[in-house]
Design an enzyme around this catalytic site. Structure first.
Site, PDB file in Angstrom:
ATOM      1  CG  ASP A  30      58.832  48.728 -40.705  1.00  0.00           C
ATOM      2  OD1 ASP A  30      58.285  47.911 -41.469  1.00  0.00           O
ATOM      3  OD2 ASP A  30      58.836  48.596 -39.461  1.00  0.00           O
ATOM      4  N   GLY A  93      55.616  35.274 -42.743  1.00  0.00           N
ATOM      5  CA  GLY A  93      55.621  36.228 -41.629  1.00  0.00           C
ATOM      6  C   GLY A  93      54.844  37.505 -41.892  1.00  0.00           C
ATOM      7  CG  HIS A 100      53.328  45.477 -46.466  1.00  0.00           C
ATOM      8  ND1 HIS A 100      52.248  44.761 -46.003  1.00  0.00           N
ATOM      9  CD2 HIS A 100      54.402  44.989 -45.808  1.00  0.00           C
ATOM     10  CE1 HIS A 100      52.648  43.887 -45.102  1.00  0.00           C
ATOM     11  NE2 HIS A 100      53.961  43.997 -44.968  1.00  0.00           N
ATOM     12  CG  HIS A 102      59.227  44.905 -45.810  1.00  0.00           C
ATOM     13  ND1 HIS A 102      59.179  45.311 -44.496  1.00  0.00           N
ATOM     14  CD2 HIS A 102      58.235  44.004 -45.964  1.00  0.00           C
ATOM     15  CE1 HIS A 102      58.192  44.654 -43.877  1.00  0.00           C
ATOM     16  NE2 HIS A 102      57.610  43.854 -44.740  1.00  0.00           N
TER      17      HIS A 102
END
Ligand code: 5GP
Ligand code: ZN
Length: 114
Positions: A30, A93, A100, A102
């Site tokens: 990221d 958010g 995707h 995280h």
């Protein structure tokens, strides 16, 4: 998909720090990490969000989680632990409309939401 940031990253049109790749999945660091380990795991197929996942993506979803497990092991966070997060939609958010997950690790994390 044209004009999708993560599709461009997968195609190499936008540079990324690749962590893992296979037939189904691409994973990269990221750009704004929230922890020492912060990797984004994305399917190579463009799917906007978890809301758009269909029955035909059953195998793909399994491949994503197998990849996450392998990445956690490769990065050495398997035993200490990690979080896997998917933001779906506005309230959660989600900012990039390409599914995707995280993978976050490398620090003791705060309060659980659940
Ligand atoms: P979301 O908020 O949609 O769940 O997560 C999107 C993530 O993509 C954010 O954590 C953000 O930092 C990351 N991101 C946005 N643009 C880029 C980029 O160009 N490169 C990389 N590596 N990450 C990005
Ligand atoms: Zn895309």
């Amino acid at each position: 998909m044209e004009d999708c940031l993560f599709c461009k990253i997968i195609k190499g049109e936008i540079p990324s720090n690749k962590v893992y790749e296979d037939e189904y999945v691409y994973a990269f660091k990221d750009i704004e990490p929230v922890a020492p380990v912060h990797v984004l795991i994305v399917p190579k197929k463009h799917i906007s969000s978890l809301n758009e996942v269909s029955e035909e993506d059953e195998v793909l979803l399994g491949k994503i989680f197998i990849a996450i497990k392998k990445i956690a092991k490769e990065l050495g966070v398997e035993s200490k632990g990690y979080r896997v997060i998917n933001n779906c939609g506005k309230d959660a958010g989600q900012t990039v409309m390409h599914l995707h997950f995280h993978l976050i690790a490398g620090t003791k994390m705060g309060e659980k939401l659940l």
